[in-house]
Design a protein around this motif. Structure first.
Motif, short mmCIF file in Angstrom:
data_model
loop_
_atom_site.label_atom_id
_atom_site.label_comp_id
_atom_site.label_asym_id
_atom_site.label_seq_id
_atom_site.Cartn_x
_atom_site.Cartn_y
_atom_site.Cartn_z
N LYS A 192 37.73 37.32 34.10
CA LYS A 192 37.03 38.23 33.19
C LYS A 192 36.03 39.10 33.98
O LYS A 192 35.94 40.30 33.78
CB LYS A 192 36.28 37.39 32.14
N VAL A 193 35.32 38.47 34.89
CA VAL A 193 34.35 39.21 35.71
C VAL A 193 35.09 40.22 36.60
O VAL A 193 34.72 41.39 36.69
CB VAL A 193 33.50 38.25 36.57
N GLY A 194 36.18 39.75 37.22
CA GLY A 194 36.97 40.63 38.10
C GLY A 194 37.51 41.84 37.33
O GLY A 194 37.45 42.98 37.81
N GLU A 195 38.01 41.60 36.12
CA GLU A 195 38.60 42.69 35.33
C GLU A 195 37.52 43.68 34.87
O GLU A 195 37.75 44.88 34.83
CB GLU A 195 39.36 42.12 34.13
N LYS A 196 36.37 43.15 34.52
CA LYS A 196 35.27 44.05 34.14
C LYS A 196 34.92 44.95 35.32
O LYS A 196 34.80 46.17 35.18
CB LYS A 196 34.04 43.22 33.71
N ILE A 197 34.80 44.35 36.50
CA ILE A 197 34.47 45.14 37.70
C ILE A 197 35.57 46.18 37.96
O ILE A 197 35.29 47.34 38.28
CB ILE A 197 34.27 44.21 38.92
N ALA A 198 36.82 45.77 37.74
CA ALA A 198 37.95 46.68 38.01
C ALA A 198 37.96 47.87 37.05
O ALA A 198 38.56 48.90 37.35
CB ALA A 198 39.26 45.90 37.92
N SER A 199 37.30 47.73 35.91
CA SER A 199 37.29 48.84 34.94
C SER A 199 36.21 49.87 35.28
O SER A 199 36.11 50.91 34.62
CB SER A 199 37.05 48.29 33.53
#
Ligand SMILES: CC(C)(O)CC(=O)SCCNC(=O)CCNC(=O)[C@H](O)C(C)(C)COP(=O)(O)OP(=O)(O)OC[C@H]1O[C@@H](n2cnc3c(N)ncnc32)[C@H](O)[C@@H]1OP(=O)(O)O
Length: 258
Positions: A192-199
């Protein structure tokens, strides 16, 4: 790339590197550290990847440097080969955020490796410690410095001088760990943290990471000067225009990483 001691996969723009030496609780031998450095550099150079998760097994993130491999090393050997510096510091040179997802033991070099990452998310069974003193040595991969900056002198002395382990709750309370989650939710939370950063805007993320890390290396006045300069530089990016226009137009930004 085929590795023997790590597993790698990607989920969208998030890369996962899993330390995979279960028979030795992911003890960090030369080969493993070499493979880890190569994988990190590969994902850092891959424009499709925005964030990297580094994890281990449910029992151990990593139980430290490989003691059996290390035990016969000599002073001229470790000094002239640049033991530690040569292989271990790859993670500190990566521009993309590296999230440590820690379950089980993160001891010695394992704790130091987690602290080299940008953020630690811990499972509720995680245990952190710098037990090198039990072996007649001290932490050698930044433990005395990064742990002290993270948790303060009192706790750092306690852990480094007595080899006591700290559980996940204490680690979060002390500022070592960003979040603690139940073991079965560890990877989902890290993802979830990785995907938020990726956005988000890649340049803004990389520069934010650099600015926060600078706080560990410099005085407040120097750090604020550094922050101001790189803050200004973001006004040269298309993503800054997009982010602020999207806010004003009440829509989601579409960052293009430039
Ligand atoms: C980087 C520097 C410079 O800072 C230096 C260091 O990192 S020094 C290393 C610091 N770490 C430690 O001192 C931790 C050592 N490990 C342990 O204390 C225990 O293994 C444990 C508390 C983490 C877990 O105990 P337990 O559940 O009882 O498992 P074990 O039977 O002890 O371990 C299973 C298996 O793994 C091998 N092992 C564990 N840690 C290491 C290690 N750091 N290096 C090499 N091998 C390790 C252990 O020997 C067992 O293997 P076998 O002997 O059964 O083949």
């Amino acid at each position: 790339m085929a590795y023997e001691m790590i597993l790698t996969e990607t989920q969208g723009a998030v890369a996962v590197i899993r330390l995979n030496r279960p028979q030795a609780l992911n003890a960090l031998c030369d080969q493993l550290m070499g493979e880890l450095g190569e994988a990190l550099r590969g994902f850092d150079a891959d424009p499709a990847i925005a964030a990297i998760i580094l994890t281990g097994s449910e029992k151990a993130f990593a139980a430290g440097a490989d003691i059996k491999e290390m035990k016969d090393r000599t002073w001229p050997g470790v000094y002239f080969e640049d033991f530690i510096t040569a292989r271990w510091e790859a993670v500190t040179t990566i521009k993309k955020p590296v999230i440590a997802a820690v379950a089980g033991f993160a001891l010695g070099g394992g704790c130091e490796l987690a602290m080299m990452c940008d953020m630690i998310i811990a499972a509720d069974n995680a245990k952190f410690g710098q037990p090198e003193i039990n072996l007649g040595i001290i932490p050698g991969a930044g433990g005395t410095q990064r742990l002290t900056r993270a948790v303060g002198k009192a706790k750092a002395m306690d852990l480094v001088l007595t080899a006591r382990m700290m559980d996940a709750t204490e680690a979060e309370r002390s500022g070592l760990v960003a979040r603690v989650v139940p073991l079965d939710q560890l990877m989902a939370e890290a993802m979830k943290v990785g995907e938020k950063i990726a956005s988000l805007s890649g340049p803004a993320v990389a520069i934010a990471k650099e600015a926060v890390n600078r706080a560990f290396e410099t005085t407040l006045a120097e750090g604020v000067r550094f922050e101001r300069k790189i803050f200004y530089s973001l006004f040269a990016t298309e993503d800054q225009k997009e982010g602020m226009s999207a806010f004003a137009e009440k829509r989601k930004p579409a960052f293009r990483n430039r």
